[in-house]
Design a protein around this motif. Structure first.
Motif, PDB file in Angstrom:
ATOM      1  N   VAL A  23       0.886  -1.518  -0.007  1.00  0.00           N
ATOM      2  CA  VAL A  23       0.281  -0.160  -0.080  1.00  0.00           C
ATOM      3  C   VAL A  23       0.641   0.221  -0.369  1.00  0.00           C
ATOM      4  N   VAL A  24       2.386   0.770   1.003  1.00  0.00           N
ATOM      5  CA  VAL A  24       2.696   2.162   0.468  1.00  0.00           C
ATOM      6  C   VAL A  24       3.395   2.714  -0.813  1.00  0.00           C
ATOM      7  N   TRP A  39       2.312   1.793  -3.766  1.00  0.00           N
ATOM      8  CA  TRP A  39       1.401   2.030  -4.493  1.00  0.00           C
ATOM      9  C   TRP A  39       0.927   3.525  -4.127  1.00  0.00           C
ATOM     10  N   ARG A  40       0.869   4.115  -3.182  1.00  0.00           N
ATOM     11  CA  ARG A  40       0.683   5.820  -2.791  1.00  0.00           C
ATOM     12  C   ARG A  40       0.937   6.622  -3.272  1.00  0.00           C
ATOM     13  N   LYS A  41       2.783   6.190  -2.714  1.00  0.00           N
ATOM     14  CA  LYS A  41       3.668   6.989  -3.286  1.00  0.00           C
ATOM     15  C   LYS A  41       4.158   6.754  -5.401  1.00  0.00           C
ATOM     16  N   LEU A  44       0.972   6.491  -7.274  1.00  0.00           N
ATOM     17  CA  LEU A  44       0.006   7.526  -7.346  1.00  0.00           C
ATOM     18  C   LEU A  44       0.368   9.054  -7.236  1.00  0.00           C
ATOM     19  N   GLY A  45       1.274   9.295  -6.049  1.00  0.00           N
ATOM     20  CA  GLY A  45       0.957  10.407  -6.062  1.00  0.00           C
ATOM     21  C   GLY A  45       2.466  11.368  -6.916  1.00  0.00           C
TER      22      GLY A  45
END
Length: 331
Positions: free
Chosen positions: A181-182, A184-186, A188-189
């Motif tokens: 999740v970490v 993936w969020r990076k 996406l950002g």
């Protein structure tokens, strides 16, 4: 005379009496041990046996151990307070020798383990072996960041794992190669939502900007840099496909040409090799389908022709291209 005889009889009687008592004098004048075991007994220390009864054995000689002599270290009798205290101290010392002190691990007692559970790992979103549209999006986003240089396939294999690991290393994350999740969020950002062409690109590599000579008319626009061919009509891309070129010994010519001959089922007379959907533009060089390119990819090369590996695309292109259409080959 009479006094002397009486005196002698008295002395003899005393000697007989001493022998009958069985009293043995200790060495050095020590008195026999008394009933309490202490040197120098009190009343009853001397026992006179009655006539005819078994004689009383002589008391044991004093021990040569200094502790048993007067003035030496004395042993408290059993049952006395001192003996009880001594026994208790000895028992405590013995127990201390056998049992560990509080807080000390013992071989017989399980050691106390520090309850320090490891830090919880982030939840896994995608991992090796996955196949989905989300994997395709992952690959497209990684391609935007420069960590993935292939066409998105939707399959999470070794190349995707290496790309994710590279992205994680560049962002200060643990290089696991697994998308959590970490990660993936990076991702996406730092990327934008992929377009349809990015998710389903027509070629393996990004299509290069068209050469200015390709912006007018009907042109087969071929870029050696991006290894792509774009079929363009009046400046607009109609279709795009992967291509490969000749080796350094049989290089593909560069420049502006025209299609002068089309041969649907062509076979090379020089190399005795099939050249389906051939569109000749310069001598024996042509744009055509290559079964070898489809099988081996870029590990091989042509003899100077522009090889296409997607048979469906080249078949469609062959149907649209006309003799006289322009061909531009550039870097």
């Amino acid at each position: 005379m009479l006094r002397t005889s009486a005196l002698r009889r008295g002395l003899a009687a005393a000697a007989v009496l001493a022998v009958g008592a069985g009293c043995t004098a200790g060495p050095g004048g020590d008195r026999p041990a008394g009933a309490d075991g202490k040197p120098g007994g009190g009343a009853g220390a001397l026992v006179t046996s009655a006539p005819g009864s078994p004689s009383v054995s002589a008391p044991p000689r004093p021990s040569k151990n200094p502790a048993a002599r007067p003035g030496g270290a004395r042993t408290s009798p059993a049952g006395s307070p001192a003996a009880s205290a001594s026994a208790s101290a000895s028992a405590s010392a013995s127990a201390s020798a056998r049992e560990p002190s509080a807080g000390t691990p013992s071989a017989r007692t399980p050691s106390a383990r520090t309850a320090s559970p490891g830090a919880a790992r982030p939840r896994t979103v995608l991992a090796s072996g996955a196949a989905s549209d989300q994997v395709r999006e992952l690959q497209a986003r990684l391609r935007q960041t420069g960590h993935f240089d292939r066409t998105p396939t939707g399959y999470y294999g070794t190349l995707t794992t290496a790309a994710v690991s590279s992205f994680q290393g560049g962002r200060g994350l643990s290089r696991t190669g697994t998308t959590d999740v970490v990660t993936w969020r990076k991702l996406l950002g730092t990327t934008r939502k992929p377009t349809r062409d990015e998710l389903w690109p027509p070629t393996e590599r990004p299509v290069a900007a068209p050469d200015p000579r390709c912006l007018k008319g009907r042109v087969l626009c071929v870029s050696k840099n991006s290894r792509t061919l774009s079929w363009m009509v009046d400046g607009k891309r109609v279709s795009t496909m992967d291509v490969r070129f000749g080796s350094q010994y049989t290089p593909t010519r560069e420049g502006t040409f025209t299609v002068y001959w089309k041969s649907r089922h062509h076979v090379s007379t020089l190399y005795d090799t099939a050249m389906p959907y051939a569109m000749f533009f310069s001598g024996g060089q042509a744009v055509h389908f290559s079964a070898d390119f489809a099988a081996r990819g870029y590990s091989g090369a042509s003899h100077g022709c522009v090889n296409v590996r997607d048979e469906a695309k080249i078949a469609s292109l062959f149907a649209q291209v006309q003799t006289g259409d322009k061909v531009v080959i550039y870097w």
